[in-house]
Design a protein around this motif. Structure first.
Motif, PDB file in Angstrom:
ATOM      1  N   GLU A 332      33.760  57.208  20.740  1.00 13.40           N
ATOM      2  CA  GLU A 332      33.818  56.844  22.794  1.00 13.40           C
ATOM      3  C   GLU A 332      34.151  55.671  22.544  1.00 13.40           C
ATOM      4  O   GLU A 332      33.950  54.853  22.062  1.00 13.40           O
ATOM      5  N   GLY A 333      34.614  55.589  23.960  1.00 13.43           N
ATOM      6  CA  GLY A 333      35.252  54.143  24.167  1.00 13.43           C
ATOM      7  C   GLY A 333      36.770  53.856  24.445  1.00 13.43           C
ATOM      8  O   GLY A 333      36.830  55.271  24.066  1.00 13.43           O
ATOM      9  N   ARG A 334      36.860  52.789  24.280  1.00 13.98           N
ATOM     10  CA  ARG A 334      38.033  52.440  24.682  1.00 13.98           C
ATOM     11  C   ARG A 334      38.877  51.200  24.162  1.00 13.98           C
ATOM     12  O   ARG A 334      38.032  50.242  24.133  1.00 13.98           O
ATOM     13  N   ILE A 335      40.022  50.886  23.285  1.00 17.11           N
ATOM     14  CA  ILE A 335      40.475  49.205  23.291  1.00 17.11           C
ATOM     15  C   ILE A 335      41.412  49.502  23.577  1.00 17.11           C
ATOM     16  O   ILE A 335      42.489  49.567  24.192  1.00 17.11           O
ATOM     17  N   MET A 336      41.438  48.136  24.302  1.00 13.53           N
ATOM     18  CA  MET A 336      42.606  47.465  25.787  1.00 13.53           C
ATOM     19  C   MET A 336      43.042  46.168  24.667  1.00 13.53           C
ATOM     20  O   MET A 336      42.094  45.475  24.693  1.00 13.53           O
ATOM     21  N   MET A 337      44.224  45.749  24.552  1.00  8.24           N
ATOM     22  CA  MET A 337      45.232  44.483  24.390  1.00  8.24           C
ATOM     23  C   MET A 337      46.550  44.365  25.036  1.00  8.24           C
ATOM     24  O   MET A 337      47.420  45.415  25.751  1.00  8.24           O
ATOM     25  N   GLY A 338      46.569  43.326  25.596  1.00  6.29           N
ATOM     26  CA  GLY A 338      47.680  42.932  26.356  1.00  6.29           C
ATOM     27  C   GLY A 338      47.809  43.832  27.613  1.00  6.29           C
ATOM     28  O   GLY A 338      49.224  43.571  28.052  1.00  6.29           O
ATOM     29  N   GLY A 339      46.294  44.491  28.544  1.00  2.00           N
ATOM     30  CA  GLY A 339      46.980  45.184  29.395  1.00  2.00           C
ATOM     31  C   GLY A 339      46.730  46.788  28.771  1.00  2.00           C
ATOM     32  O   GLY A 339      47.301  47.563  30.295  1.00  2.00           O
ATOM     33  N   ARG A 340      47.439  47.065  27.644  1.00  2.57           N
ATOM     34  CA  ARG A 340      47.023  48.460  27.691  1.00  2.57           C
ATOM     35  C   ARG A 340      46.485  48.992  25.930  1.00  2.57           C
ATOM     36  O   ARG A 340      45.201  48.188  25.743  1.00  2.57           O
ATOM     37  N   ASP A 341      46.305  50.531  26.786  1.00  4.16           N
ATOM     38  CA  ASP A 341      45.128  51.001  26.185  1.00  4.16           C
ATOM     39  C   ASP A 341      45.674  51.484  24.401  1.00  4.16           C
ATOM     40  O   ASP A 341      46.219  52.015  24.091  1.00  4.16           O
ATOM     41  N   ILE A 342      45.306  50.737  24.052  1.00  4.28           N
ATOM     42  CA  ILE A 342      46.010  51.142  22.178  1.00  4.28           C
ATOM     43  C   ILE A 342      44.833  51.431  21.258  1.00  4.28           C
ATOM     44  O   ILE A 342      45.230  51.461  20.267  1.00  4.28           O
ATOM     45  N   SER A 343      44.032  51.899  21.683  1.00  2.00           N
ATOM     46  CA  SER A 343      42.652  52.861  21.155  1.00  2.00           C
ATOM     47  C   SER A 343      43.499  54.104  19.534  1.00  2.00           C
ATOM     48  O   SER A 343      42.544  54.133  18.643  1.00  2.00           O
ATOM     49  N   ARG A 344      44.925  54.826  20.485  1.00  2.00           N
ATOM     50  CA  ARG A 344      45.188  55.327  19.533  1.00  2.00           C
ATOM     51  C   ARG A 344      46.445  54.930  18.740  1.00  2.00           C
ATOM     52  O   ARG A 344      47.200  55.749  17.380  1.00  2.00           O
ATOM     53  N   GLU A 345      46.655  53.642  18.673  1.00  5.55           N
ATOM     54  CA  GLU A 345      48.123  53.417  18.248  1.00  5.55           C
ATOM     55  C   GLU A 345      47.371  52.528  16.450  1.00  5.55           C
ATOM     56  O   GLU A 345      46.215  52.108  16.231  1.00  5.55           O
ATOM     57  N   ASP A 346      48.673  53.005  15.836  1.00  6.11           N
ATOM     58  CA  ASP A 346      48.087  52.222  13.767  1.00  6.11           C
ATOM     59  C   ASP A 346      48.404  50.264  14.268  1.00  6.11           C
ATOM     60  O   ASP A 346      48.529  50.364  15.154  1.00  6.11           O
ATOM     61  N   LEU A 347      47.788  50.631  12.591  1.00  6.16           N
ATOM     62  CA  LEU A 347      47.913  48.883  12.748  1.00  6.16           C
ATOM     63  C   LEU A 347      48.840  48.280  12.548  1.00  6.16           C
ATOM     64  O   LEU A 347      49.002  47.261  13.356  1.00  6.16           O
ATOM     65  N   GLY A 348      50.117  48.919  12.385  1.00  2.00           N
ATOM     66  CA  GLY A 348      51.530  48.053  12.802  1.00  2.00           C
ATOM     67  C   GLY A 348      51.782  48.131  13.661  1.00  2.00           C
ATOM     68  O   GLY A 348      52.291  46.701  14.006  1.00  2.00           O
ATOM     69  N   GLU A 349      51.357  49.175  15.183  1.00  2.00           N
ATOM     70  CA  GLU A 349      51.822  48.676  16.496  1.00  2.00           C
ATOM     71  C   GLU A 349      50.667  47.739  17.075  1.00  2.00           C
ATOM     72  O   GLU A 349      51.404  47.022  17.871  1.00  2.00           O
ATOM     73  N   ARG A 350      49.918  47.668  16.664  1.00  2.75           N
ATOM     74  CA  ARG A 350      48.525  46.666  16.455  1.00  2.75           C
ATOM     75  C   ARG A 350      49.315  45.618  16.244  1.00  2.75           C
ATOM     76  O   ARG A 350      48.900  44.131  17.002  1.00  2.75           O
ATOM     77  N   ARG A 351      50.246  44.834  15.018  1.00  2.00           N
ATOM     78  CA  ARG A 351      50.095  43.852  15.257  1.00  2.00           C
ATOM     79  C   ARG A 351      50.881  43.318  15.594  1.00  2.00           C
ATOM     80  O   ARG A 351      51.548  42.087  15.800  1.00  2.00           O
ATOM     81  N   LYS A 352      52.207  44.418  16.264  1.00  2.00           N
ATOM     82  CA  LYS A 352      53.511  43.742  17.234  1.00  2.00           C
ATOM     83  C   LYS A 352      53.362  43.579  18.527  1.00  2.00           C
ATOM     84  O   LYS A 352      53.334  41.909  19.202  1.00  2.00           O
ATOM     85  N   GLN A 353      52.057  43.595  18.730  1.00  2.00           N
ATOM     86  CA  GLN A 353      50.763  43.023  19.818  1.00  2.00           C
ATOM     87  C   GLN A 353      50.580  41.809  19.601  1.00  2.00           C
ATOM     88  O   GLN A 353      49.166  41.261  20.731  1.00  2.00           O
ATOM     89  N   GLY A 354      50.735  41.281  18.535  1.00  2.00           N
ATOM     90  CA  GLY A 354      49.468  39.981  18.600  1.00  2.00           C
ATOM     91  C   GLY A 354      48.507  40.369  17.305  1.00  2.00           C
ATOM     92  O   GLY A 354      48.278  39.054  17.149  1.00  2.00           O
ATOM     93  N   LEU A 355      48.139  41.048  16.262  1.00  2.00           N
ATOM     94  CA  LEU A 355      46.799  41.316  15.647  1.00  2.00           C
ATOM     95  C   LEU A 355      46.948  40.811  14.429  1.00  2.00           C
ATOM     96  O   LEU A 355      48.079  40.907  13.992  1.00  2.00           O
ATOM     97  N   ARG A 356      45.884  39.719  13.869  1.00  2.00           N
ATOM     98  CA  ARG A 356      46.827  39.619  12.794  1.00  2.00           C
ATOM     99  C   ARG A 356      44.866  39.285  11.746  1.00  2.00           C
ATOM    100  O   ARG A 356      44.197  39.277  13.099  1.00  2.00           O
ATOM    101  N   VAL A 357      44.947  39.643  10.707  1.00  2.10           N
ATOM    102  CA  VAL A 357      43.695  39.729  10.405  1.00  2.10           C
ATOM    103  C   VAL A 357      43.521  39.042   8.760  1.00  2.10           C
ATOM    104  O   VAL A 357      44.506  39.213   8.185  1.00  2.10           O
ATOM    105  N   ILE A 358      42.510  38.209   9.076  1.00  2.00           N
ATOM    106  CA  ILE A 358      41.917  37.415   7.158  1.00  2.00           C
ATOM    107  C   ILE A 358      40.444  38.326   7.201  1.00  2.00           C
ATOM    108  O   ILE A 358      39.621  37.965   7.484  1.00  2.00           O
ATOM    109  N   PRO A 359      41.188  39.365   5.732  1.00  2.00           N
ATOM    110  CA  PRO A 359      40.448  39.784   5.394  1.00  2.00           C
ATOM    111  C   PRO A 359      39.276  39.666   4.673  1.00  2.00           C
ATOM    112  O   PRO A 359      38.993  38.989   4.452  1.00  2.00           O
ATOM    113  N   PHE A 360      38.506  41.041   4.750  1.00  2.00           N
ATOM    114  CA  PHE A 360      36.813  40.232   4.227  1.00  2.00           C
ATOM    115  C   PHE A 360      36.807  39.864   2.874  1.00  2.00           C
ATOM    116  O   PHE A 360      36.643  39.178   2.238  1.00  2.00           O
ATOM    117  N   GLU A 361      37.659  40.309   1.842  1.00  2.00           N
ATOM    118  CA  GLU A 361      37.537  40.720   0.539  1.00  2.00           C
ATOM    119  C   GLU A 361      39.253  40.510   0.240  1.00  2.00           C
ATOM    120  O   GLU A 361      39.928  41.173   0.416  1.00  2.00           O
TER     121      GLU A 361
END
Length: 532
Positions: A332-361
């Motif tokens: 349920e629900g949705r995730i918005m980033m930069g004014g667009r729905d990215i709920s179905r986008e993969d990590l590569g596409e989200r990185r193009k929007q500026g997502l960066r991750v310092i992971p747990f391990e």
């Protein structure tokens, strides 16, 4: 320097030197430990703390020097000799077989060849042993299914099967929540009352000052100070000893609230009226054993803000990260980033929007330890490139070298394996890769876990600078003091839900109560709730 006792040390190292090839990990360390006390050994990453512990436990053979117990020399580099002398080591990375039950793991290595046992007999034997050490668990449970804190308790109980006189715990607090640290310290104090001598390898100064009777400091493989009485130390002075000279700029803040360091929060602003960089709207995910589901969670992430996430580990923090990264299936629900729905986008596409991750391990999720440093650094760029045929290793190595120099990574060369780095330098490599000019939303999951004071100060400074240049930072930490010092706003997660929100100045009692479900604070974000 010693704590003033005239009694000879029960355990002593004389001129102990450990080398790996040409690298000197310990250089002529001469130190003793009195019986029946709690001794902390501290130092930065690479100071030689773990090597020191492994040498005493017989896992590492010194190049030269002696190890003495009650004045009697024991054979170095022999685990059996160390155990016969009463020494047991609980490693930072747990060592019990994950597929074993608790009873089987406890029995493992203790029963003589040819002896028989029954499941019921094992259960009775080890239930009693665990109860004596205040470890609450069903001995029929498998190690892999236990919470981290319980796994550690079982590891300690297993180490004490042989009636150890000296118990060494290597970074025992690195995987625990604040309440778990308190319970561990109570267990350590009870062991001391039973006459067990405990050596704790620790990073956090406030923990050292809360538990240790004496403090020994290593720096660069050399002994800086030994047997310092805790009562004679203050946080800043101890920080100076660990780092060398007056504490490096920013390092005092990493000492934590115990040192009275002022928190550096962004100036309060009406962020609620500003469209966030990203938001989760009423998100529910599919759960797994290692990542409990999100349950109608709503979170808004604003530019120029560090949003802290508090909660006892295993309450949906990992699922929150996976949802933002596109790795969790949404029910349920949705995730918005930069004014667009990215709920179905993969990590590569989200990185193009500026997502960066310092992971747990960092060692399993952030780096390939067997791969070269430059390959680890270039991984995200290779994936983003149009064709693998355009890869130019020479150029990537040069770019990686320049990035490592900017981030003050201590390394031999860009082609060395990532697994050869200390924890702090490994984290710097990840930061150098992730915090580029296109970073808009930065997820920092347990970014300082297992790091020393200097590396912790570096991480905090980097995240604050990213915030101050307009990025949104989501920081997940099990260390409440760290969150209080760094977060501009704080949410609490419990059973996959966002149950409370706080703003500075933070109150430890109220936040702790929210973490345990004793109280729910009203959420002030108007962006939570059903989507339009």
């Amino acid at each position: 320097m010693n704590s003033g006792s005239v009694a000879p040390p029960a355990w002593q190292c004389r001129a102990m030197t450990v080398a790996y090839g040409d690298f000197i990990a310990l250089d002529g360390v001469d130190v003793g430990f009195e019986r029946g006390r709690i001794h902390a050994v501290v130092g930065q990453n690479g100071a030689g703390k773990t090597t020191f512990a492994r040498a005493i436990a017989g896992i590492v053979r010194p190049r030269q020097g002696q190890i003495l117990v009650d004045g009697r020399e024991i054979e170095p580099g022999k685990v059996r000799a160390a155990r016969d002398a009463g020494v047991e080591l609980v490693h930072q990375s747990f060592a019990l077989p994950p597929s074993f039950t608790i009873a089987e793991a406890m029995e493992f290595g203790t029963r003589k060849h040819g002896q028989l046992f029954t499941a019921s007999g094992l259960a009775r034997r080890w239930t009693q042993h665990l109860a004596e050490l205040d470890v609450t668990a069903d001995v029929r449970s498998r190690i892999r299914d236990l919470p981290v804190e319980t796994q550690q308790g079982v590891e300690i109980a297993r180490a004490l099967v042989t009636d150890a006189d000296l118990l060494i715990l290597d970074e025992p607090t690195a995987v625990l929540s604040p309440s778990g640290v308190e319970r561990l310290f109570e267990r350590v104090r009870r062991l001391k009352a039973r006459g067990v001598t405990v050596i704790l390898i620790l990073h956090k100064i406030r923990e050292v000052l809360a538990i240790a009777d004496t403090v020994t400091v290593l720096r660069g493989g050399r002994l800086v100070a030994a047997g310092l009485a805790r009562q004679a130390l203050d946080p800043v002075a101890l920080s100076d000893l660990i780092i060398g000279g007056p504490a490096a700029q920013g390092a005092e803040a990493a000492v934590g609230l115990a040192a009275g360091a002022p928190a550096e929060h962004a100036m309060a602003s009406n962020k609620a009226a500003i469209e966030p960089i990203a938001r989760l709207e009423d998100i529910t995910t599919e759960g797994r054993a290692e990542a409990p589901a999100l349950d109608h969670a709503s979170v808004a992430l604003h530019a120029g803000e560090i949003l802290g996430v508090a909660g006892v580990e295993g309450n949906g923090q990992r699922s929150l990260v996976e949802a933002l990264c596109g790795l969790a299936k949404l029910k349920e629900g949705r995730i918005m980033m930069g004014g667009r729905d990215i709920s179905r986008e993969d990590l590569g596409e989200r990185r193009k929007q500026g997502l960066r991750v310092i992971p747990f391990e960092r060692n399993s999720e952030g780096l390939s330890l067997s791969s070269a440093l430059w390959e680890n650094w270039a991984a995200s760029r290779l994936l983003a490139g149009p064709l693998l045929s355009y890869i130019r290793p020479q150029r990537l190595r040069a770019q990686a070298r320049a990035a490592f120099d900017r981030w003050s990574v201590r390394y031999a060369g860009p082609s060395q394996p990532a697994g050869a780095l200390s924890g702090g330098n490994a984290q710097k490599v990840i930061f150098s890769r992730e915090l580029d000019g296109q970073a808009r939303l930065i997820i920092a999951a347990q970014p300082t876990r297992g790091l020393d004071i200097g590396a912790t100060a570096f991480v905090w400074k980097a995240l604050r600078e990213a915030r101050d240049t307009g990025a949104a930072v989501l920081m997940i930490s099990s260390d409440l003091d760290e969150l209080f010092d760094t977060a501009d706003r704080l949410i609490v997660m419990l059973s996959g839900r966002v149950v409370a929100e706080f703003r500075p100045p933070y109150d430890m009692t109220r936040v702790g109560a929210a973490m345990t479900g004793a109280v729910t604070e009203a959420l002030s974000e108007p962006l939570t709730g059903a989507r339009p």
